[in-house]
Write an enzyme that holds these catalytic residues in place. Structure first.
Site, PDB file in Angstrom:
ATOM      1  N   GLU A 128      15.448   6.441   5.364  1.00 21.65           N
ATOM      2  CA  GLU A 128      14.990   6.379   6.692  1.00 21.65           C
ATOM      3  C   GLU A 128      16.506   6.687   7.490  1.00 21.65           C
ATOM      4  O   GLU A 128      17.587   5.997   7.143  1.00 21.65           O
ATOM      5  CB  GLU A 128      14.497   4.969   7.198  1.00 21.65           C
TER       6      GLU A 128
ATOM      7  N   ARG B 167      -1.061  -0.643  13.041  1.00 18.34           N
ATOM      8  CA  ARG B 167      -2.433  -0.033  12.584  1.00 18.34           C
ATOM      9  C   ARG B 167      -3.402  -1.393  11.920  1.00 18.34           C
ATOM     10  O   ARG B 167      -4.208  -1.155  12.016  1.00 18.34           O
ATOM     11  CB  ARG B 167      -2.155   1.199  11.830  1.00 18.34           C
TER      12      ARG B 167
ATOM     13  N   CYS C 296       8.254  -2.635   8.652  1.00 23.19           N
ATOM     14  CA  CYS C 296       9.470  -2.085   7.921  1.00 23.19           C
ATOM     15  C   CYS C 296      10.418  -1.662   9.261  1.00 23.19           C
ATOM     16  O   CYS C 296      11.684  -1.870   9.244  1.00 23.19           O
ATOM     17  CB  CYS C 296       8.861  -0.878   7.061  1.00 23.19           C
TER      18      CYS C 296
ATOM     19  N   HIS D 189      11.822   3.915   1.980  1.00 25.13           N
ATOM     20  CA  HIS D 189      10.502   3.727   1.788  1.00 25.13           C
ATOM     21  C   HIS D 189      10.164   4.556   0.528  1.00 25.13           C
ATOM     22  O   HIS D 189      10.574   5.438   0.260  1.00 25.13           O
ATOM     23  CB  HIS D 189       9.544   4.424   2.907  1.00 25.13           C
TER      24      HIS D 189
HETATM   25  N1  PCA Z   1       5.732  -1.544   4.165  1.00 23.61           N
HETATM   26  C1  PCA Z   1       5.456  -1.763   5.347  1.00 23.61           C
HETATM   27  C2  PCA Z   1       5.724  -3.380   5.578  1.00 23.61           C
HETATM   28  C3  PCA Z   1       6.103  -3.854   4.391  1.00 23.61           C
HETATM   29  C4  PCA Z   1       6.083  -2.694   3.467  1.00 23.61           C
HETATM   30  O1  PCA Z   1       6.535  -2.470   2.137  1.00 23.61           O
HETATM   31  C5  PCA Z   1       5.935  -0.768   6.558  1.00 23.61           C
HETATM   32  O2  PCA Z   1       6.304   0.312   6.035  1.00 23.61           O
HETATM   33  O3  PCA Z   1       5.929  -1.191   7.618  1.00 23.61           O
END
Ligand code: PCA
Length: 202
Positions: free
Chosen positions: A78, A88, A141, A165
């Site tokens: 990111e 959501r 996140c 991610h």
């Molecule tokens: N993914 C979520 C929150 C916790 C996670 O592992 C997100 O992408 O916001």
């Protein structure tokens, strides 16, 4: 060098979170750096509070947070967090903010100060599919990444921080039709390890 690496608790009805499962598999030392591993609650603000406590305790040189992005096909590094909570689905304590600002006096967005492009390239060079991402979403996140980058901007200018991610693990998608993209936890963990080497080498 000390690097704090976090995953998240499972959320949204999942039994595992591949992010934390992959973080747990990391060695305790990578290229001479001490790796501190921790799990954050998947809860707006509380996840960030837990991260702040870990930063206070360990005073890391760099922080890499890792989360699940179900449906994404590759490891996503990111670049940016935005000052917005827009959920959501409910978080693990039932919060579902809509159109909420994260930090009233914060900027609209902050960029990660990790070597994001070099991280992606290094993973690809070593055979792990990876891509730059220009949105960490508007869920927990992004909330955690935004807080981290806000603290770097205002409190810890020496610290480096960012977010990765990761896809689902295959076990999470076998009963979907069609199954969402996935990557085995061991490969995700190797990708995180390589990303950490790229951070150290920057
Ligand atoms: N993914 C979520 C929150 C916790 C996670 O592992 C997100 O992408 O916001």
């Amino acid at each position: 060098m000390k690097i704090l690496v976090t995953g998240f608790a499972p959320f949204g009805g999942e039994k595992i979170n591949p992010a934390y499962e992959a973080v747990k598999l990391l060695p305790d030392t990578i290229a001479g750096a001490t790796i501190i591993k921790a799990e954050l609650p998947t809860v707006f603000r509380k996840g960030a509070q837990a991260l702040q406590a870990l930063i206070d305790t360990h005073q890391p040189h760099a922080v890499l947070c890792v989360g699940q992005a179900g449906g994404r096909p590759v490891i996503s590094v990111e670049r940016v967090a935005i000052n917005l909570q827009d959920a959501r689905i409910a978080d693990n304590e039932g919060n579902r903010p809509t159109d909420e600002i994260i930090v009233a006096e914060g900027k609209a967005a902050y960029f990660s100060n990790l070597p994001t492009r070099a991280m992606v390239q290094f993973l690809r060079d070593k055979g792990i599919p990876a891509a730059l991402s220009y949105t960490a979403g508007t869920y927990v996140c992004n909330d955690v990444l935004y807080h981290l980058l806000y603290w770097i901007d205002t409190l810890y200018p020496q610290m480096r921080g960012g977010f990765i991610h990761v896809p689902y693990d295959p076990a999470q998608v076998v009963n979907m039709s069609p199954p969402a993209p996935s990557m085995p936890i061991a490969a995700i963990s190797e990708g995180i390890r390589l990303a950490i080497i790229a951070i150290i080498n920057a």
